[in-house]
Every structure is written in C-alpha cells, then in structure tokens.
Design an enzyme around this catalytic site. Structure first.
Site, short mmCIF file in Angstrom:
data_model
loop_
_atom_site.label_atom_id
_atom_site.label_comp_id
_atom_site.label_asym_id
_atom_site.label_seq_id
_atom_site.Cartn_x
_atom_site.Cartn_y
_atom_site.Cartn_z
N HIS A 118 -19.24 85.68 37.52
CA HIS A 118 -18.85 87.09 37.56
C HIS A 118 -19.91 87.89 38.31
O HIS A 118 -19.61 88.71 39.17
CB HIS A 118 -18.74 87.68 36.14
CG HIS A 118 -17.82 86.93 35.23
ND1 HIS A 118 -18.10 86.73 33.89
CD2 HIS A 118 -16.63 86.32 35.46
CE1 HIS A 118 -17.11 86.04 33.34
NE2 HIS A 118 -16.22 85.78 34.27
N CYS A 168 -17.17 77.35 34.49
CA CYS A 168 -18.27 77.38 35.45
C CYS A 168 -18.25 78.66 36.27
O CYS A 168 -17.35 79.49 36.16
CB CYS A 168 -18.16 76.18 36.38
SG CYS A 168 -16.67 76.22 37.40
N ARG A 194 -3.81 81.91 35.48
CA ARG A 194 -4.39 83.03 34.74
C ARG A 194 -3.45 84.22 34.59
O ARG A 194 -3.77 85.19 33.92
CB ARG A 194 -5.72 83.46 35.35
CG ARG A 194 -6.78 83.64 34.27
CD ARG A 194 -8.12 83.93 34.86
NE ARG A 194 -8.53 85.30 34.69
CZ ARG A 194 -9.06 85.80 33.57
NH1 ARG A 194 -9.23 85.06 32.52
NH2 ARG A 194 -9.42 87.05 33.51
N ALA A 222 -15.17 79.32 38.30
CA ALA A 222 -14.10 79.88 37.47
C ALA A 222 -14.31 81.38 37.27
O ALA A 222 -13.36 82.15 37.26
CB ALA A 222 -14.05 79.17 36.12
#
Lengths: 500, 518
Positions: free
Chosen positions: A201, A67, A101, A70
């Site tokens: 992003h 999503c 991550r 994220a």
C-alpha cells in the site's frame, strides 16, 4: 451459543488469557515467545491493544497474510479503471488476483476500462536470465497498439523483478517520452518486500506521489470548475459498490465528490484530487500515506470516517460536515433524518434475530475495527478481533474507539491459533476471508467473508447497512447450522481433528 | 430511496435505480472519459480481422491467460497424500494466493504453509526460514509428511532445497526419519501442470530412491497392482472416485497416487479435517512394485511417467479421457494390464452412454465449439465432441506446447468433423476473443473466465475447466468413465436447449418454435 454472556468481565479476561497461554504451548520455545507479543486481552482505558504488529510473519505457521504486490496491484492500483495494470513477472500473481476483489466499475471493459483483465509479462526462464526490460518495452508498445484508449499504464513488480536487477523505471520513462508524456507508473511492489500487504500500500501511495502528482503539468485549464464543497473519497475500493453507496450520501448532503480512490476511479480523478477541499479517508491503513502527503504539499486536510452501520455513519457525516459551512451541516442532518426510517426498519427487522449474538473478526485494513459499530447497531457483540497487516496506529484507534474491555486481540493470527480461539469461544459468527471460510463452516460456525462481502454488498452507507444486516442474519440464522450433526449421533461442540 | 428493510436490494439491483444512475452519470465529468463515439469505434475495431492480425502478432504481452504457475500444481498434488502439509519455500503472498484459488474453486479449506521469506532472505538465502518453518509447522499441524516446493523468489536466488532440508533435519526441525520430499517448482517455467508433475515426481523419488540419500533405495518386487495418476484436475473429487469405482468393479488392485478426492470434499459435521484421505505413505512407497502406472493426463506427468518407467513399470498415458472411445481405451488398457475381465456392468454403462448420445446427437451434430483449458482437458473434450459429430473449431491451450499442437492436429485430422479445426498452443483468452469474433462458433467450453468472452462475443459458455468460481459443486461429479461422459453430454445439451429456448421465447415473434418437446 455464546459463553460470553453469562460471564463477568473478569471471568472473560481470565478465560481469554488462559486461552492464549494454552495456544502458545503448541509452539517451539522461540516461536512461542514471538507469538506471545501478538496476542492479548484488551484492557479498557489502555491507549492501544497491547500487541506488537507489522512484524515479519513466522515461517511455517500458516499466516493468513499476503504480500506487497497484493497490496499494490490487488488493493490500491488495480481498481483504477482506465489504466492498464501489468503484473510484471511470472503468470501466477496476476492469475490468482484476477477479478477476485470485486472492485466494481462502470466502463467498456477491454476498450476504455481494464480492471477485470489480466495483463502479464508471463516471465519465462530466459527473461529471468537475460532480464525483462526489453520485453517490458515491447509489451508497452503492444498495449498501446491493442488498447489505444488506455489512459495510463502501471507496472506492478512481482518478486523476480527486484532480484534480477531490472530497471523498470528507465523503461517507463523512455516509453512515456516516446508516447508523448503518457502516464506510465513503475511500482516496486515485489512480494518479498516488507512483511505483508501493508508495504505494498505504502509503495503504491508513493508511486502516485512520484509518478502522478509530481508529473502533473498545469495547463491552466482545469477540467471542471472548483467549488468550496469538493471532496475526495480516499481508501474505498468500491467492493460490491461500497464507494457508490457512500458517494450518494456525501452528495445528498451537498458535497461534491471529485475523485474516488481507487474503486471505480480513474487517472483523471487521481490527478484532480489536489483540488479537493477535504480528503475523506475510509481505509486509513492503505491510504493514510497519500493523505498525509496531500496535507503537507497541498494543504488539504483529511479526516477519517466510518460508513459501516447507522451510528458510525451519522457520527461520520457530522464529522465531515464539521469541516464545512452551515449549509453542509444542515445537509448532514437532512441525510441522517432521511434515512432514519430505513435504519429503524432494518433494526426492527433484524435486531431481534441477532441480539446478543457474538462475533469474532479477523480481517485487513480498516475492518477489524470499523465494522464493530455496525454489529453493535444490530445488538451483536464483537468478542475477538485482529488485523492481518495493521500497525500500532490501527490498534490505537481500535482500543480508543471500538473494542470493549476483555476483547481477545490477535495480530497476524495463523490458522492454528484462529481455529483454537473460535473452538473455545464459540462465537455465533466469524467474519474473515476465503481461506478461513470453509474451515469454520466445517466446524459448524456461521461465517461471512468480510473482504469480498461474500459476493454480496455494498456494506457501506445506509443502503449498505440494510444488506449487511440481511447477510449477517442469513449467516447466523441459516437452518443448515442446526443440521450439522446426524440425528443418530450425539451432539458435541465444534472440534478440530488436525490440531489435536 | 429504493432500499427498504422489507425488500433489501443488493448490488444486483440497487445501482440500477434512478438515484444511482444519475449519480454515476454525473461522476463521468471527473473521469475524463473517452468520447463514446470513439469507444464504440474501437470496440467495433477489436472485432475485426485487422485487429486479430495485430493481436496474434503479440510477442511480449499476455492478456487473460488460461494457466497458473507451478507451485499451485505442487500444492494440489501434495495434499493428495495422507496427512501431508504442503510447504512452499519463498514469499508468503504466493501461498495466500494458492489457498484462496483452490478454496474458491472447491469451496473447501486449503491448507498450506509458507517459509515467509522477505528482503533479508533475498540477500542471505532462505535457510533460516526453512529451519524455523519446518519446526513450526511440524509442531503445530502434526503432519505425517511435509512436501516442499518453491516460489519464483526462492528459485531466482537459487536456494537448494535438498541441502536446506538436510540442514534443517540436522538442526532438529523435524526428526531425521520424517518424510520431507521436495521439488523445485519455478513459476517462470511451464505452468501448474508442470508443478503437479514436479511435485509428484519429487514425492515418488523420495520414497522409491532412498529418501535423499538417507535410506536404501527400494528394490522393486513386481506385483499385479496398477497405479493411477489423475493429474491436475478441477474435477478431481468426482473423477478419482469414479476411477476407484471402476477399478473396484473390475477387481483391480490399485493405488491412486496423489488422491486428493477426500481432502477437497470433506463433510460439514462439526469437525474441520485439515487432512483427509489421501494416498498413504506406505502405499506411495509400495507403488514402486506395481505392474504399471496409468496417467490420466499425459502433460501432467511428462517427467513422472518416464521416472516410473525407469523403475521397470509399464506406463500408459491418456489425455483426459472423456466420452466413448477414450473411456473404451482406458477400460481396455485396465483389462489388458491387469488381465481382468471387463464386467458386464461397465458394458451396460457404456451402452447407456451410447443410448444417450443416440437420443440427443441430432442437437449436437454439426455445432461448432471453441474449447480452451489445460492441454489434456482440451484434447479429451475435443475428442468427445468429434464423437458427437460436433466440430471443435478452435482448441486453445495457453500451457500447451508444440507437441500438444501436433497431437491435437492429428486428432482433428482423424475425423471428418475436425476438418478446418485448429489447435492454438501458447495463446491466451484475448486471442480467443479475436477468434470468436472473426470465426464465430456456436458454443464456448472453458472455465469461469470464459464468461467475459461470453459477454463480449455472445458465444454461450459451457463451464468445464479450472477454475470454476461462479458455479457451485460441479467438481463433485465425474467427467471420466461412461457416467462422466454422460455428465459432459448433459452439460452440453442443457446449454444447447437453453439457447434454443432463449432465442425462441419472444412472445408473438419467435415463439412458434418455443417447443415443449425437444
């Protein structure tokens, strides 16, 4: 193991097309129609891969996507080490993305660095009912008191924030003023926005633009003296140290890296980036937005590069050097030459073990295309690839620079499709994520996680290539894959129970 | 250049070399990093009682919580039923997170679908997502049951699962008689243990109380069977198998509800089993006739157990029974309810655990421990430590409530070794950090995230909890039963001996105590 080697391009094309048709049969009609647009067999010479992308996932199919949260907290913002990133909303999002991550950094965690801490407002029912702004204000005060060396704070919105009408911008502004102009960045990355990580992003890039670039007050005292060779690494999250094994090459060729976006990055580096002479962009997907913005606003050119595998590294070093004078161009040649013996050694050792092996990829960001060269340097062949959250410009780059004729292309692939494709094409290696890893290993197919580097890395740069080669070898050639069938049972190829 | 094809250096060693170290030192210029003296000063300040006081005064901020959200528990419970596909209604990113989280712990696939709601669904509701989602996953993954739960998004906008599923069936997404139990699992209420409870209750309610008005309610015809509910448990694979072994030894007719011990431990033999094992749907329905239901974890079944009791069964709950007394209580409860004798074999297993404790207790006795985790796990481990003569000095549960605290304090007060020990409900691992600095203990018991506390405070971590990401396969060994108690004892002892060795292995300085026999 692979079937591909014995077949002509035409045969492979026909087989792949047939495979797509077969897979589509499982769907209700409406869904089959929608999914058909995301699956294709690449045709050489075409400008893109012939698939639709960046479209909503279909409910119930087991998409692999995440999503917007994220994409913002997990990818772009989370690695900025000297800022506190608040997962604003219920506890889960921050919990599941906590430290997974592998954005490496150097710092004193909990004192001046905060990447591997999980800060959350842990929303309760009353916060949903009465709103969470008051809580956020108080929470920011508590961060200031308990983590006084933080250089800034971001508020990463989870789903409820946008639904209950909280005004996190107002809270951030007021608190920033109260703390004497501290950087506090509200980010509207609620998970329901957009179709995947990708919008996260973009939103995160925009937040840098609006809440950092637009607020930099020039005090006339740059922290360092600019040089003609200053560059910024954009879109490297330093997974397993990727940005470091990239930075070292850039510096060896005579450039000076003034910022890392965002792996092992800091607020000061973000702020200083407009002073760069060139932005070099690794993950185009997640950070092209801010690169374009800096080009428009500050006149900084940007260039894409690829530091996976020696062929692409050398090509990229020369491309980057092309923006600079002869000193840098010579520097690039010097670096390529310096590492050639390492490259030769790695290829001599691993290529014979991997030659002709086939690979299927399904990853996010830049990797579905960027790693292809590295596999080819080892004599391996990528026979299928797809993007979790790519756009058409990703598929264009893929078609024009990376994939071979008749490669199977699958956009936003789901569990069912991917399992079927792998079952039929029998690759020697699958590179994808944690949700896929154990599925394929159960089927007896060697696997490497290509998001986290399967807890290895770095994979970028020459140093990284040696690790990449070692890891692919240890996956493909692990003795365990010869033992998946009990000797008293007849062998048969990988097969799926559930989907039959 | 340190890298070579002969000896490939990865992140563990590569960056320690001078080239990278110099590079990283030069990077500092651009970081505007803090004065090292100031960093040191603040680092030391965070260890003080003054900092602890400020830290414990927090009202809004949570740092490093030891809990997850409801739907994770719902997914965990749902996959414990035969052929069941969990379907989480709401944003899709959540499902990617649950699947990753479970896979990272169990090192197994984790199958679950989302209704992939986006902005338009936020405005108009997610009915269409439910209709399409059910139809798609039903065709693709051929489940025997689809268990629906919700993300916070669907809860905030108020989607009505019961109505949505009904409408979806009317629209032909799945056959009318197909089982689609559901549970609302808002992430902003409780934690993953609450989600487990809600999902399990939803499934039992579905089968027992007339399938959302589409079938007659089951009429309970009591039999002699016992239902067992494991609760949310990172050791579900080892624990449920151990429970089944014990039940078989005792010859007790039983049903394990939400039995996910197979699906989280499938073989690698060339086949991917998306579904494996699990409580059959028939058994789930017939479980209503059981004589009694035993919950292994009280705080995972706060709603489910009363629901079962309302149907006329006896209910008994435990708090993650680990060790002698807790296992004694469990075994005796089984015997009492079933009327079956406790076989000699279990007495022998018990004797072996007593034997092991007697052999080793000198090393555990008087040691101070800090424990954190889910409420029941904390209780079970604290009880076992008291039994070993150890002191569970700090017991912290982010998802523990006031009732848990009271029960914990009663337990601690029941033993001389619990004197001065304290339970901390609703606190997080940043609170624990202050506790470990200001009131140090010998060992810390917790999940993988405890390694940050181990690094910061130097307190050796014994990994027991969920999630365990950085050690492999521990979930396959039970912590329950006498044999499970033995496993826990060995975990604790191994760490104690490793620590003794670590502190005594300095050549010529401390190695007089580097004993070969301990």
């Amino acid at each position: 193991m692979s079937l591909a080697r014995t077949q002509s391009i035409a045969e492979i094309r026909a087989r792949n097309k047939e495979l797509i048709e077969e897979v589509l049969k499982v769907y209700p009609e409406k869904t089959a129609k929608r999914r058909a647009k995301h699956l294709n067999v690449h045709q050489a010479g075409k400008s893109d891969c012939g698939v639709k992308s960046n479209i909503k996932s279909i409910p119930g199919v087991m998409t692999i996507r995440g999503c917007a949260y994220a994409g913002s907290k997990g990818v772009v913002w989370g690695p900025i080490k000297d800022m506190v990133h608040i997962s604003h909303g219920p506890v889960g999002c921050g919990q599941y993305s906590w430290g997974s991550r592998r954005n490496y950094y150097v710092g004193t965690t909990g004192v001046d660095s905060f990447v591997t801490l999980q800060f959350t407002s842990d929303f309760q029912e009353k916060d949903i009912v009465f709103g969470g702004d008051k809580k956020l204000g108080k929470l920011l005060d508590e961060i200031q008191e308990l983590f006084p060396l933080n250089n800034g704070i971001t508020v990463q919105s989870e789903c409820p924030i946008g639904l209950i009408g909280d005004d996190i911008e107002a809270v951030s502004r007021a608190k920033s003023k109260e703390y004497g102009g501290k950087t506090i960045v509200p980010v509207r990355c609620e998970g329901f926005r957009g179709v995947s990580q990708s919008l996260g992003h973009h939103i995160a890039n925009d937040a840098v633009r609006d809440w950092i670039f637009d607020k930099i007050e020039s005090d006339g005292k740059p922290r360092f003296k600019p040089t003609p060779y200053d560059v910024a690494i954009i879109g490297d999250y330093n997974i397993g140290g990727d940005a470091w094994s990239s930075r070292i090459l850039l510096e060896e060729m005579g450039l000076r890296v003034i910022a890392q976006w965002s792996g092992d990055g800091s607020l000061a580096e973000l702020e200083a980036t407009p002073q760069a002479k060139l932005n070099i962009l690794h993950c185009y997907r997640s950070m092209n937005y801010i690169s374009r913005h800096m080009e428009e606003k500050f006149g900084i050119p940007w260039c894409e590069y690829n530091f996976f595998g020696p062929s692409k590294i050398a090509e990229s070093l020369r491309k980057i050097a092309g923006y600079f004078d002869d000193k840098i161009k010579q520097g690039a040649e010097r670096v390529i030459e310096k590492y050639q013996p390492l490259v030769n050694g790695v290829i001599a050792k691993y290529r014979p073990r991997l030659e002709g092996k086939t690979v299927m990829l399904y990853v996010g960001g830049l990797r579905p295309r960027h790693v292809i060269g590295a596999y080819e340097d080892l004599g391996m062949e990528v026979i299928g690839t797809g993007y979790e959250f790519g756009h058409n410009d990703d598929y264009q780059r893929t078609a024009q620079h990376y994939v071979k004729d008749s490669t199977l292309i699958y956009d936003d692939v789901n569990g069912y499709e991917f399992e079927r494709f792998v079952e039929k094409l029998q690759p020697d290696l699958v590179g994808s994520g944690i949700k896929e890893k154990y599925v394929f290993q159960k089927m007896g197919v060697p696997f490497r996680q290509m998001h986290s580097w399967d807890y290895s890395g770095p994979y970028h740069g020459y140093d990284g290539f040696a690790i990449f080669a070692r890891d692919m070898d240890m996956a493909v050639n692990s003795p365990v894959w010869k033992k998946t069938k009990a000797p008293w049972k007849e062998t048969s190829s990988a097969k799926l129970l559930a989907a039959e | 250049m340190a890298q070579s094809a002969e000896h490939v250096l990865d992140h563990l060693e590569l960056f320690r070399g001078p080239e990278y170290q110099q590079m990283l030192a030069k990077k500092k210029i651009f970081e505007n990093s803090r004065d090292p003296v100031e960093v040191e000063r603040i680092k030391e300040w965070t260890k003080t009682a003054e900092y602890r006081e400020k830290n414990f005064a927090r009202e809004a901020l949570t740092v490093n919580p030891a809990k997850a959200c409801q739907p994770l528990g719902a997914v965990f419970a749902s996959v414990g039923f035969e052929g069941t596909l969990p379907f989480v209604h709401g944003s899709q990113g959540c499902v990617a997170y649950y699947r990753s989280h479970l896979s990272r712990h169990f090192k197994e696939p984790s199958s679950c679908v989302s209704s992939s709601m986006t902005e338009d669904a936020a405005v108009f509701g997610g009915l269409n997502n439910m209709i399409d989602g059910l139809a798609n996953c039903y065709s693709m993954y051929k489940p025997k049951m689809i268990a629906v739960s919700t993300t916070c998004m669907a809860e905030v906008i108020g989607d009505d699962l019961n109505a949505f599923i009904k409408t979806s069936k009317e629209k032909g997404s799945v056959p009318a008689e197909f089982d689609v139990p559901f549970a609302h699992t808002p992430a902003f209420v409780g934690s993953h243990v609450t989600g487990y409870d809600n999902a399990l209750k939803g499934i039992l309610e579905h089968f027992w109380d007339g399938k959302a008005g589409t079938a007659p309610k089951l009429e309970r015809k009591p039999n002699g069977a016992i239902n067992i509910i494991g609760g949310f448990d990172g050791y579900t694979v080892g624990n449920l198998r151990e429970i089944k072994r014990i039940l078989a030894l005792m010859g007790i007719q039983h049903t394990i509800l939400a039995d996910n011990s197979e699906v989280f431990d499938t073989p690698t033999d060339g086949e991917f089993r998306m579904y494996d094992g699990g409580t059959t749907l028939e058994d789930a329905a017939n479980a209503v006739h059981a004589k009694a239901t035993i919950s292994m974890q009280q705080w995972c079944t706060e709603k489910t157990l009363p629901f079962v009791a309302e149907h006329g069964q006896d209910v008994v709950s435990f708090n993650y029974p680990v060790g002698l007394s807790a296992t004694d209580d469990f075994i005796m409860a089984l015997s009492r309810i079933s009327g079956k004798e406790i076989p000699e074999q279990l007495a022998r297993e018990r004797g072996r655990l007593v034997d092991a404790i007697a052999d080793s207790s000198a090393h555990v006795h008087g040691k101070k421990f800090a424990i954190y985790g889910d409420p029941d796990l904390c209780y079970g481990l604290a009880a076992f430590l008291l039994e070993l003569g150890a002191e569970p000095t700090h017991v912290l549960s982010t998802n523990g409530n006031k009732a848990w605290q009271e029960k914990m304090q009663l337990l601690l007060a029941s033993s001389p070794f619990g004197k001065g020990c304290q339970a901390y409900p609703g606190r997080d691992l940043w609170h624990m950090r202050s506790l470990l600095f200001t009131e140090p203990v010998d060992f810390l018991v917790g999940n993988t995230y405890g390694k940050y506390l181990e690094r910061d405070t130097g307190t050796p971590l014994i990994r027991i909890g969920f999630p365990i990401f950085d050690r492999h396969h521990h979930h396959r060994s039970p912590l329950w039963g006498y044999q499970g108690g033995l496993n826990v004892l060995v975990k604790i002892l191994d760490k104690i001996f490793d620590e003794i060795d670590r502190k005594t292995n300095v050549l010529g300085k401390t190695d007089y105590s580097f004993d070969i026999i301990r």
